[in-house]
Write a protein that holds these residues in place. Sequence first.
Motif, short mmCIF file in Angstrom:
data_model
loop_
_atom_site.label_atom_id
_atom_site.label_comp_id
_atom_site.label_asym_id
_atom_site.label_seq_id
_atom_site.Cartn_x
_atom_site.Cartn_y
_atom_site.Cartn_z
N VAL A 67 -2.94 5.67 -0.23
CA VAL A 67 -1.95 6.57 -0.85
C VAL A 67 -2.58 7.94 -1.03
N THR A 68 -1.74 8.95 -1.13
CA THR A 68 -2.24 10.30 -1.38
C THR A 68 -1.80 10.81 -2.75
N GLU A 69 -1.12 9.95 -3.51
CA GLU A 69 -0.71 10.32 -4.86
C GLU A 69 -0.89 9.13 -5.78
N LEU A 70 -1.56 9.39 -6.88
CA LEU A 70 -1.73 8.39 -7.94
C LEU A 70 -1.15 8.98 -9.22
N ARG A 71 -0.60 8.12 -10.08
CA ARG A 71 -0.04 8.58 -11.36
C ARG A 71 -0.59 7.72 -12.48
N ALA A 72 -0.93 8.38 -13.57
CA ALA A 72 -1.44 7.66 -14.74
C ALA A 72 -1.03 8.40 -16.00
N PRO A 73 -0.77 7.65 -17.07
CA PRO A 73 -0.55 8.31 -18.36
C PRO A 73 -1.89 8.86 -18.87
N ALA A 74 -1.82 9.90 -19.65
CA ALA A 74 -3.05 10.46 -20.23
C ALA A 74 -3.76 9.40 -21.05
N GLY A 75 -5.08 9.44 -21.01
CA GLY A 75 -5.89 8.48 -21.75
C GLY A 75 -6.92 7.81 -20.87
N LYS A 76 -7.32 6.62 -21.27
CA LYS A 76 -8.32 5.87 -20.52
C LYS A 76 -7.71 5.32 -19.22
N ILE A 77 -8.42 5.53 -18.11
CA ILE A 77 -7.94 5.11 -16.79
C ILE A 77 -9.01 4.25 -16.12
N THR A 78 -8.58 3.17 -15.49
CA THR A 78 -9.46 2.35 -14.67
C THR A 78 -9.00 2.52 -13.23
N LEU A 79 -9.94 2.81 -12.33
CA LEU A 79 -9.61 3.03 -10.93
C LEU A 79 -10.51 2.15 -10.06
N THR A 80 -9.89 1.43 -9.13
CA THR A 80 -10.64 0.61 -8.18
C THR A 80 -10.39 1.13 -6.78
N LEU A 81 -11.48 1.44 -6.08
CA LEU A 81 -11.44 1.82 -4.67
C LEU A 81 -11.95 0.64 -3.87
N LYS A 82 -11.13 0.19 -2.91
CA LYS A 82 -11.51 -0.94 -2.05
C LYS A 82 -11.51 -0.47 -0.60
N HIS A 83 -12.64 -0.68 0.08
CA HIS A 83 -12.76 -0.32 1.50
C HIS A 83 -12.33 -1.54 2.32
N VAL A 84 -11.16 -1.47 2.94
CA VAL A 84 -10.61 -2.61 3.68
C VAL A 84 -11.06 -2.65 5.14
N GLY A 85 -11.88 -1.68 5.54
CA GLY A 85 -12.40 -1.67 6.90
C GLY A 85 -13.58 -2.61 7.06
N LYS A 86 -14.21 -2.53 8.22
CA LYS A 86 -15.35 -3.40 8.53
C LYS A 86 -16.65 -2.62 8.73
N MET A 87 -16.56 -1.31 8.93
CA MET A 87 -17.75 -0.51 9.23
C MET A 87 -18.64 -0.33 8.00
N GLU A 88 -19.95 -0.28 8.25
CA GLU A 88 -20.92 -0.11 7.17
C GLU A 88 -20.84 1.30 6.58
#
Length: 174
Positions: A67-88
Amino acid sequence: MKKSFKITLVAAFAIFSLFSCGKVGSKDIEPVATPATEEPYEENPIATPVATNDLQIESNDQMQYSVTELRAPAGKITLTLKHVGKMEKIAMGHNLVILKPGTDISDFTLKAVEAKNTDYIPASEKAKVIAHTKIIGGGESDTIEFTIDQKGTYDFICSFPGHVSMMKGKLIVE
């Protein structure tokens, strides 16, 4: 004169034959009927992201975020980035860097090229970074927690060399 007339006649007949072969009124070709109730196929329908404090985003071997847009309410945010590819990560590593408003992205990424040992976060630019994941490779993920109390729009990028041109977006804090 008779020879050129014959050649012209044969050429005209050939052209006529070519254009008349695919004619809809032809007995050999039937028009294909499309059901009126069929909906157009959409591989990735565009939806407005829902504001949440638990953000998930993926990256792949084609240098893309999911995605190129994320939305969150102000405050504490948890973000997870997952690499779904296979390359190192040495070849196709990704991170997600959330920048403070007003940060010159081009200047930041030019300096990031030299910051391999710090996950492409240049020491001289740390004050411009709100939060960032570590560099990850295919099959890996990283989760970070941070706080943004000010509503606004924040740029996020991948600072791995050369990736920012395709890997950037906006975090909208509501």
